[in-house]
Design a protein around this motif. Structure first.
Motif, PDB file in Angstrom:
ATOM      1  N   PHE A  56       0.825  -1.215   0.000  1.00 59.64           N
ATOM      2  CA  PHE A  56       0.000   0.000   0.000  1.00 59.64           C
ATOM      3  C   PHE A  56       0.854   1.258   0.000  1.00 59.64           C
ATOM      4  O   PHE A  56       0.497   2.254  -0.622  1.00 59.64           O
ATOM      5  CB  PHE A  56      -0.960  -0.010   1.195  1.00 59.64           C
ATOM      6  CG  PHE A  56      -2.120  -0.941   1.037  1.00 59.64           C
ATOM      7  CD1 PHE A  56      -3.147  -0.626   0.162  1.00 59.64           C
ATOM      8  CD2 PHE A  56      -2.177  -2.128   1.738  1.00 59.64           C
ATOM      9  CE1 PHE A  56      -4.221  -1.484   0.001  1.00 59.64           C
ATOM     10  CE2 PHE A  56      -3.254  -2.991   1.585  1.00 59.64           C
ATOM     11  CZ  PHE A  56      -4.271  -2.675   0.719  1.00 59.64           C
ATOM     12  N   LEU A  66      -5.445   4.543   1.929  1.00 56.88           N
ATOM     13  CA  LEU A  66      -5.162   3.125   2.147  1.00 56.88           C
ATOM     14  C   LEU A  66      -3.728   2.887   2.606  1.00 56.88           C
ATOM     15  O   LEU A  66      -3.382   1.778   3.026  1.00 56.88           O
ATOM     16  CB  LEU A  66      -5.424   2.331   0.864  1.00 56.88           C
ATOM     17  CG  LEU A  66      -6.870   2.268   0.390  1.00 56.88           C
ATOM     18  CD1 LEU A  66      -6.961   1.523  -0.927  1.00 56.88           C
ATOM     19  CD2 LEU A  66      -7.751   1.618   1.436  1.00 56.88           C
ATOM     20  N   ALA A  67      -2.897   3.909   2.550  1.00 59.99           N
ATOM     21  CA  ALA A  67      -1.468   3.716   2.822  1.00 59.99           C
ATOM     22  C   ALA A  67      -1.179   3.479   4.299  1.00 59.99           C
ATOM     23  O   ALA A  67      -0.135   2.940   4.636  1.00 59.99           O
ATOM     24  CB  ALA A  67      -0.674   4.923   2.319  1.00 59.99           C
ATOM     25  N   ASP A 118      -6.434  14.506  -6.813  1.00 63.79           N
ATOM     26  CA  ASP A 118      -7.559  13.842  -7.454  1.00 63.79           C
ATOM     27  C   ASP A 118      -8.065  12.693  -6.589  1.00 63.79           C
ATOM     28  O   ASP A 118      -7.529  12.400  -5.535  1.00 63.79           O
ATOM     29  CB  ASP A 118      -7.170  13.365  -8.870  1.00 63.79           C
ATOM     30  CG  ASP A 118      -5.985  12.420  -8.809  1.00 63.79           C
ATOM     31  OD1 ASP A 118      -5.854  11.676  -7.838  1.00 63.79           O
ATOM     32  OD2 ASP A 118      -5.179  12.453  -9.747  1.00 63.79           O
ATOM     33  N   ARG A 173       2.458   4.874  -9.345  1.00 68.63           N
ATOM     34  CA  ARG A 173       1.303   4.312 -10.060  1.00 68.63           C
ATOM     35  C   ARG A 173       1.449   4.522 -11.560  1.00 68.63           C
ATOM     36  O   ARG A 173       1.103   3.641 -12.355  1.00 68.63           O
ATOM     37  CB  ARG A 173       0.018   4.959  -9.540  1.00 68.63           C
ATOM     38  CG  ARG A 173      -0.306   4.598  -8.104  1.00 68.63           C
ATOM     39  CD  ARG A 173      -1.759   4.899  -7.748  1.00 68.63           C
ATOM     40  NE  ARG A 173      -2.107   6.306  -7.862  1.00 68.63           N
ATOM     41  CZ  ARG A 173      -1.908   7.223  -6.913  1.00 68.63           C
ATOM     42  NH1 ARG A 173      -1.333   6.866  -5.759  1.00 68.63           N
ATOM     43  NH2 ARG A 173      -2.257   8.472  -7.082  1.00 68.63           N
ATOM     44  N   PHE A 186      -5.645   6.202  -2.565  1.00 71.64           N
ATOM     45  CA  PHE A 186      -4.442   5.429  -2.267  1.00 71.64           C
ATOM     46  C   PHE A 186      -3.721   5.961  -1.036  1.00 71.64           C
ATOM     47  O   PHE A 186      -3.150   5.195  -0.264  1.00 71.64           O
ATOM     48  CB  PHE A 186      -3.508   5.409  -3.482  1.00 71.64           C
ATOM     49  CG  PHE A 186      -3.974   4.500  -4.582  1.00 71.64           C
ATOM     50  CD1 PHE A 186      -3.877   3.127  -4.439  1.00 71.64           C
ATOM     51  CD2 PHE A 186      -4.512   5.008  -5.741  1.00 71.64           C
ATOM     52  CE1 PHE A 186      -4.298   2.278  -5.439  1.00 71.64           C
ATOM     53  CE2 PHE A 186      -4.950   4.168  -6.753  1.00 71.64           C
ATOM     54  CZ  PHE A 186      -4.840   2.805  -6.606  1.00 71.64           C
ATOM     55  N   LYS A 187      -3.744   7.268  -0.851  1.00 72.86           N
ATOM     56  CA  LYS A 187      -3.154   7.844   0.358  1.00 72.86           C
ATOM     57  C   LYS A 187      -3.894   7.349   1.596  1.00 72.86           C
ATOM     58  O   LYS A 187      -3.300   7.072   2.633  1.00 72.86           O
ATOM     59  CB  LYS A 187      -3.194   9.376   0.282  1.00 72.86           C
ATOM     60  CG  LYS A 187      -2.190   9.946  -0.722  1.00 72.86           C
ATOM     61  CD  LYS A 187      -1.090  10.719  -0.008  1.00 72.86           C
ATOM     62  CE  LYS A 187       0.060  10.979  -0.963  1.00 72.86           C
ATOM     63  NZ  LYS A 187      -0.319  11.946  -2.021  1.00 72.86           N
ATOM     64  N   ALA A 238      -8.164   9.394  -7.108  1.00 76.53           N
ATOM     65  CA  ALA A 238      -7.290   8.231  -6.954  1.00 76.53           C
ATOM     66  C   ALA A 238      -6.215   8.497  -5.915  1.00 76.53           C
ATOM     67  O   ALA A 238      -5.897   7.631  -5.096  1.00 76.53           O
ATOM     68  CB  ALA A 238      -6.660   7.867  -8.294  1.00 76.53           C
ATOM     69  N   ASP A 239      -5.668   9.697  -5.943  1.00 76.22           N
ATOM     70  CA  ASP A 239      -4.629  10.042  -4.987  1.00 76.22           C
ATOM     71  C   ASP A 239      -5.161   9.987  -3.558  1.00 76.22           C
ATOM     72  O   ASP A 239      -4.522   9.403  -2.674  1.00 76.22           O
ATOM     73  CB  ASP A 239      -4.073  11.438  -5.292  1.00 76.22           C
ATOM     74  CG  ASP A 239      -2.608  11.552  -4.941  1.00 76.22           C
ATOM     75  OD1 ASP A 239      -1.879  10.563  -5.137  1.00 76.22           O
ATOM     76  OD2 ASP A 239      -2.199  12.609  -4.455  1.00 76.22           O
ATOM     77  N   ALA A 243       0.915   4.337  -2.886  1.00 77.33           N
ATOM     78  CA  ALA A 243       0.471   5.641  -2.387  1.00 77.33           C
ATOM     79  C   ALA A 243       0.984   6.802  -3.233  1.00 77.33           C
ATOM     80  O   ALA A 243       0.427   7.896  -3.191  1.00 77.33           O
ATOM     81  CB  ALA A 243       0.911   5.814  -0.935  1.00 77.33           C
TER      82      ALA A 243
END
Lengths: 98, 98
Positions: free
Chosen positions: A8, B11-12, B2, A17, B8-9, B4-5, A12
DNA sequence: TTGACAGGCAAGTGCTTACTTGCCTATTGT
DNA sequence: ACAATAGGCAAGTAAGCACTTGCCTGTCAA
């Protein structure tokens, strides 16, 4: 740091990505190829060293493998670590929204 | 930043993933319930404020929704933002390993 | 009404991390 | 042989992030 954490954390960063995107289009790209691709296709202005360090993180997470041949280092995508990610938190049958 | 960012952040962080785990078991938990659950079931010793800030991040990413009733704030999981994550980088038919 | 409960807000702190800078090694073409 | 190519290694810097600390607001029961 366990596997999930490395995975993960690797995902991040937007540059990382983008690197996975680039490698998913074509395996076996070199560092310089990826640098060029980041600049053109993805509009990122990252230095060679920055990209290299990002690839280190991706390799640690098991998402990228490196194979050295002569003076070239080719990078391949490995999506295997992403598999458990699809199972987790994904139970649409168990939670029907409305 | 955005979508997606933000996703993912969010989930990090392992604590935030544990919160998603807790909410996937049961929706509608309050902040104090989640604090207790983190301490017991997940072995995390995070303060109330820390958990609250994590929930802020999850809410920004669209993974958690809050509804206030009286002096309680209930938290619900929303897995919808995770959907595009399953499609990305995962085309097993296109890359048969070996 | 007053105190306990549930939670919010905001500034400060220390660690992590993304990136740069500078230099070094190995391989290949001429 | 020598220069160019492809890449590695390591220290330093600056920004981001998780967490704490301290205080404040709103709700409910006695």
């Amino acid at each position: 740091m366990d596997d999930a954490d490395a995975l993960f954390k690797a995902l991040a960063d937007p540059t990382r990505r983008a690197l996975l995107d680039a490698l998913s289009e074509r395996d076996g790209q070199t560092l310089f190829e990826l640098c060029a691709r980041m600049a053109t296709a993805h509009g990122l202005t990252s230095s060679r060293q920055a990209i290299s360090q990002h690839l280190d993180v991706l390799e640690t997470a098991g998402l990228v493998t490196r194979r050295r041949e002569g003076r070239y280092t080719f990078h391949d995508l490995d999506t295997a670590p992403l598999a458990p990610l699809r199972e987790r938190w994904h139970h649409p049958d168990e939670r029907t929204p409305r």
